[in-house]
Design an enzyme around this catalytic site. Structure first.
Site, short mmCIF file in Angstrom:
data_model
loop_
_atom_site.label_atom_id
_atom_site.label_comp_id
_atom_site.label_asym_id
_atom_site.label_seq_id
_atom_site.Cartn_x
_atom_site.Cartn_y
_atom_site.Cartn_z
N ASP A 1 0.83 -1.21 0.00
CA ASP A 1 0.00 0.00 0.00
C ASP A 1 0.86 1.26 0.00
O ASP A 1 2.10 1.20 0.02
CB ASP A 1 -1.00 0.00 1.17
CG ASP A 1 -0.32 -0.06 2.53
OD1 ASP A 1 0.81 0.44 2.64
OD2 ASP A 1 -0.93 -0.59 3.48
N LEU A 2 0.22 2.40 -0.01
CA LEU A 2 0.88 3.69 -0.21
C LEU A 2 2.03 3.93 0.77
O LEU A 2 3.11 4.37 0.38
CB LEU A 2 -0.16 4.82 -0.09
CG LEU A 2 0.37 6.25 -0.25
CD1 LEU A 2 0.80 6.50 -1.69
CD2 LEU A 2 -0.71 7.25 0.17
#
Length: 319
Positions: A122-123
Site C-alpha cells: 500500500d501507499l
C-alpha cells in the site's frame, strides 16, 4: 483471485499443443494484464484478433495471428522475466490511480518491459515488490496455495505484549474477517517504539496494520523484506534487479526451452505407452457363481462339520 490456476495447468498444456493458446492467457504472458483483467478487456470489447472483435475468452491464438488491445498491436510474449524492486514509501501499486497519486510503474527506470506486480504494497508500505512481464506467473505466485511466507520488519508505537504476539500463531478474527496464523516476534524496544518481525502466508489487504491496531499498536513503518525465496537484501530504494533465469528454473520450474520441454513430454508419453504394452493382460473376471463342478478341498483343510440334519436327534422308535 481464483484458486483454479493449479487445476488449469495440465489443461492449458494440452490446449497449447492442440489448438493454440487461450487469448486471455496469451495477453497475460505478453504482460498486458493478469488473466482476469484480460478477460475483462475482452468483455469490454477492447481486444481484436486478426481485425475482428473478440467476444469470448475461449478464443485461441495460433502462430502468426495479429492481436490488438485498444487499437495498439500486442507483441508476441517474450521469455518470462522476474524483477526485484525496492518500493519506496509514497507510491501506489497500480498502473492508473483515480486520485492522481504517483504510481510504482510511473517511477520505474527506463528500459524495462511492460510489467505487472506480484501482490501489492500500500501507499505507506515499502520494501520488496516482485515484478514480472508474465501475467500468468503473477497470478500463480499470488495464490494462497503456494504457502509462500511473506516476511516484514514492522515498527510499532505502543506497549508490546509478547504473549499477545505469540497468540497470533493460532490465527485471529477481527470484525468478522478471519486471518490465518501469523508469526510475530519482538526484536528491540526504544522508548515507546518497538521493532517486530512479522511473517504470514496470506497477506490480506492491510492485514498487519489491522492486526496490530487490534493489539493496541500503531504501525509507523512497514517494510517487506522477503516474498517466498526472494529477498530484499541490500537492494537500494527504487532499485530494480532482474532475477537470473537459473534461479527461475530452480525456484519456479520455468524457463526451460520449448524444444526440451516437448522432447521430455514425448519421451514420457513413449515410456508410458511401452510400459502399458509390456504389462501382462489381466485374467477375465468371473461374471457369476461357478456351478456344475466341485472345488477340491485342500489336504490340510478342517474336516467338514456335520450339517444340521446330522445333528438333529431322531425321535425314539415306538415298541
Amino acid at each position: 483471485m481464483s484458486d483454479e490456476q493449479d487445476d488449469d495447468a495440465a489443461g492449458d498444456a494440452t490446449e497449447d499443443a492442440a489448438r493454440g493458446e487461450r487469448i486471455a492467457k496469451y495477453l497475460a504472458r505478453a504482460g498486458i494484464a493478469s488473466r482476469r483483467d484480460a478477460e475483462k478487456l475482452i468483455a469490454d470489447g477492447k481486444v481484436k484478433l486478426n481485425g475482428k472483435l473478440v467476444d469470448t475468452p475461449a478464443t485461441f491464438v495460433s502462430p502468426g495471428d495479429r492481436i490488438s488491445v485498444e487499437g495498439k498491436p500486442v507483441a508476441a510474449p517474450e521469455r518470462t522475466r522476474l524483477f526485484r524492486y525496492h518500493k519506496p514509501e509514497g507510491l501506489v501499486t497500480t498502473h492508473r490511480d483515480p486520485q492522481g497519486r504517483p504510481t510504482v510503474f510511473e517511477k520505474l527506470p527506463p528500459g524495462l518491459p511492460r510489467v505487472v506486480s506480484i501482490g501489492r504494497l500500500d501507499l505507506t508500505s515499502e520494501g520488496l515488490l516482485l515484478l514480472t512481464n508474465d501475467g500468468a506467473l503473477a497470478r500463480r505466485l499470488e495464490l494462497p496455495t503456494n504457502a509462500w511466507l511473506r516476511r516484514y520488519r514492522v515498527r510499532v508505537f505502543g506497549t508490546v505484549d509478547e504473549r499477545q504476539l505469540a497468540y497470533l500463531a493460532r490465527g485471529i478474527t477481527i470484525d468478522g474477517v478471519a486471518y490465518g496464523p501469523i508469526e510475530a516476534g519482538l526484536d528491540s524496544r526504544q522508548g515507546g517504539n518497538a521493532w517486530l518481525t512479522v511473517s504470514l502466508k496470506e497477506g490480506k489487504n492491510r492485514e498487519i496494520r489491522r492486526v496490530m491496531a487490534h493489539l493496541g499498536l500503531q504501525v509507523t513503518r512497514l517494510i517487506r523484506v522477503a516474498y517466498g525465496p526472494f529477498q530484499l537484501g541490500a537492494l537500494p530504494k527504487a532499485g530494480v534487479e532482474e532475477v537470473h533465469p537459473r534461479i527461475l528454473r530452480e525456484q519456479l520450474g520455468i524457463g526451460e526451452k520449448p524444444q526440451r520441454q516437448r522432447a521430455r513430454d514425448i519421451a514420457a508419453a513413449a515410456a508410458a505407452a511401452a510400459a502399458a504394452a509390456e504389462a501382462p493382460p489381466e485374467p477375465p473376471k468371473p461374471t457369476g457363481p461357478v456351478r456344475g463342478r466341485t472345488i477340491p478341498r485342500a489336504r490340510n483343510a478342517e474336516p467338514r462339520r456335520p450339517g444340521r440334519a446330522a445333528n438333529r436327534r431322531r425321535p425314539p422308535s415306538r415298541p
